[in-house]
Design an enzyme around this catalytic site. Structure first.
Site, short mmCIF file in Angstrom:
data_model
loop_
_atom_site.label_atom_id
_atom_site.label_comp_id
_atom_site.label_asym_id
_atom_site.label_seq_id
_atom_site.Cartn_x
_atom_site.Cartn_y
_atom_site.Cartn_z
N SER A 187 0.81 -1.22 0.00
CA SER A 187 0.00 0.00 0.00
C SER A 187 0.84 1.27 0.00
CB SER A 187 -0.96 0.03 1.20
OG SER A 187 -1.88 1.09 1.08
N HIS A 241 16.72 20.67 15.83
CA HIS A 241 16.16 19.39 16.28
C HIS A 241 15.85 18.54 15.05
CE1 HIS A 241 13.69 16.40 18.37
NE2 HIS A 241 12.77 16.57 17.41
N SER A 299 14.21 14.64 13.98
CA SER A 299 13.52 13.46 14.48
C SER A 299 12.79 12.78 13.33
CB SER A 299 12.51 13.86 15.57
OG SER A 299 11.66 12.78 15.91
N SER A 353 12.35 4.78 16.80
CA SER A 353 12.52 6.21 17.08
C SER A 353 13.97 6.64 16.94
CB SER A 353 12.02 6.52 18.50
OG SER A 353 12.23 7.88 18.82
N ASP A 396 17.49 7.79 22.00
CA ASP A 396 17.17 6.77 20.99
C ASP A 396 18.41 6.28 20.25
OD1 ASP A 396 14.40 7.10 21.48
OD2 ASP A 396 14.38 8.86 20.19
#
Length: 370
Positions: free
Chosen positions: A196, A232, A234, A242, A284
């Site tokens: 998908s 930052h 992420s 993460s 992380d």
């Protein structure tokens, strides 16, 4: 890796040696055209811009138009056998307006848009690569998380959207501009119909940037821009997928004719270790600096409206981890440019920060370096 760094060194030498050999075609606007351009430009100009700054912007806009017209004339001259032998070094010496200053052109255009709250200013390159190919995929993180993305296709779509807005202008006299920026970098498994067509990785990068323009010279190079950045980055995932880190970055930009380079060292803001990958307050990726390095060196060279760029990251340690990225952009139309990108090393995306990647992509860029 030895050949890898030899290639980087050779390209840097070639770019530096060629820096004096190029010069943008100087444009000329009629008095009426200049007056019309100034009327338009003054409505969006920032308060510290002078009339001469606005004139330089208008000359730049006229130059972009004249370059398209010149390409047609060049084609006609090639067919007729005529050749034009101009000394580019003499053109630069006789160019008091500094039309060949690549970064100055971009900074002037940004200054023109700063006062217009209906415009978003491009930050990093904005591009779309419909074909991005990696010879080997990093499937381990997805397999460990039990994700269906453990079965990845080698070809995907890669794109980046990057903008910034002015928060406060002229903090220190007529200098020191505070920006807020956001960059979205995504890897899209668009050709995997069975799964998908998922987005396998999206990196979010908000930044707070304090920017200072400059005109200091050393060894023939002009220092045109210096920035202090709170960064930052992420991937917006949780659990074992993460990835994130925070940095304080310093960036300095130099230029000389058609050649520009920037050096961006950073300091990672420490995080608590936490109680494992499921602890949202923990680190992380505590070893990310071993792979992403401690600085980034970027260089770009423009010739005949084509831009060759180079990015190098390194951790300055004996294991030689880091990355190199080569880029080439070229004109396609008045609004988009073709873009070829090759990446070799660590940190192709945050999920791949500790995985060595070879990736090649081809597509278009909507906003270029300059």
């Amino acid at each position: 890796m030895t050949r890898f760094y030899a290639l980087v060194s050779l390209l840097l030498v070639c770019l530096g040696a060629a820096a004096d050999d190029d010069k943008d075609t100087e444009s000329s606007l009629s008095g009426q055209e200049m007056a019309e351009c100034l009327k338009t430009a003054v409505s969006g100009a920032s308060r510290e811009m002078t009339i001469e700054d606005l004139r330089e912007i208008c000359r730049t806009l006229g130059q972009n138009q004249s370059q398209e017209e010149q390409s047609v004339l060049d084609a006609v001259q090639a067919l007729s056998g005529d050749e034009q032998d101009d000394s580019e070094e003499e053109q630069e010496e006789n160019d008091p307006s500094g039309a060949s200053r690549l970064m100055e052109k971009r900074l002037n255009m940004e200054a023109l848009n700063r006062a217009n709250r209906f415009l978003l200013t491009p930050h990093r390159r904005n591009y779309l690569l419909p074909v991005s190919y990696q010879d080997e995929r990093n499937t381990a993180p997805y397999a460990e998380a039990g994700s269906p993305l453990a079965d990845l296709m080698s070809t995907e779509v890669e794109f980046q959207l990057s903008v910034k807005i002015l928060i406060r202008e002229s903090i220190l006299g007529d200098n020191g501009h505070l920006y807020m920026a956001y960059t979205n970098y995504s890897l899209f498994q668009a050709y995997d119909r069975e799964a998908s067509r998922p987005f396998r990785e999206t990196n979010h990068q908000p930044e707070l940037i304090l920017s200072f323009v400059n005109d200091w010279k050393i060894f023939g190079f002009r220092n045109v821009l210096n920035e202090v950045i709170l960064n930052h980055q992420s991937n917006g995932q949780d659990g074992s997928l993460s990835r994130s880190w925070d940095r304080i970055m310093l960036s300095t930009v130099f230029e000389r004719g058609p050649f520009a380079f920037s050096l961006t060292p950073w300091y990672r803001i420490p995080e608590d270790e936490g109680d494992g990958p499921d602890d949202p307050t923990g680190d992380d990726n505590p070893d990310i600096e071993k792979y992403m390095g401690h600085f980034e060196l970027s260089a770009a060279y423009k010739r005949n409206d084509q831009i060759v760029s180079l990015m190098v990251r390194n951790n300055l340690e004996s294991d030689n981890r880091g990355a190199v990225e080569l880029g080439w952009s070229f004109p396609v139309s008045s609004t988009v440019r073709g873009y070829f990108r090759y990446f070799n090393g660590y940190g192709h995306s945050l999920i791949d920060y500790d995985y060595h990647t070879n990736a090649v992509g081809l597509g278009i860029t909507f906003t270029d370096l300059f």
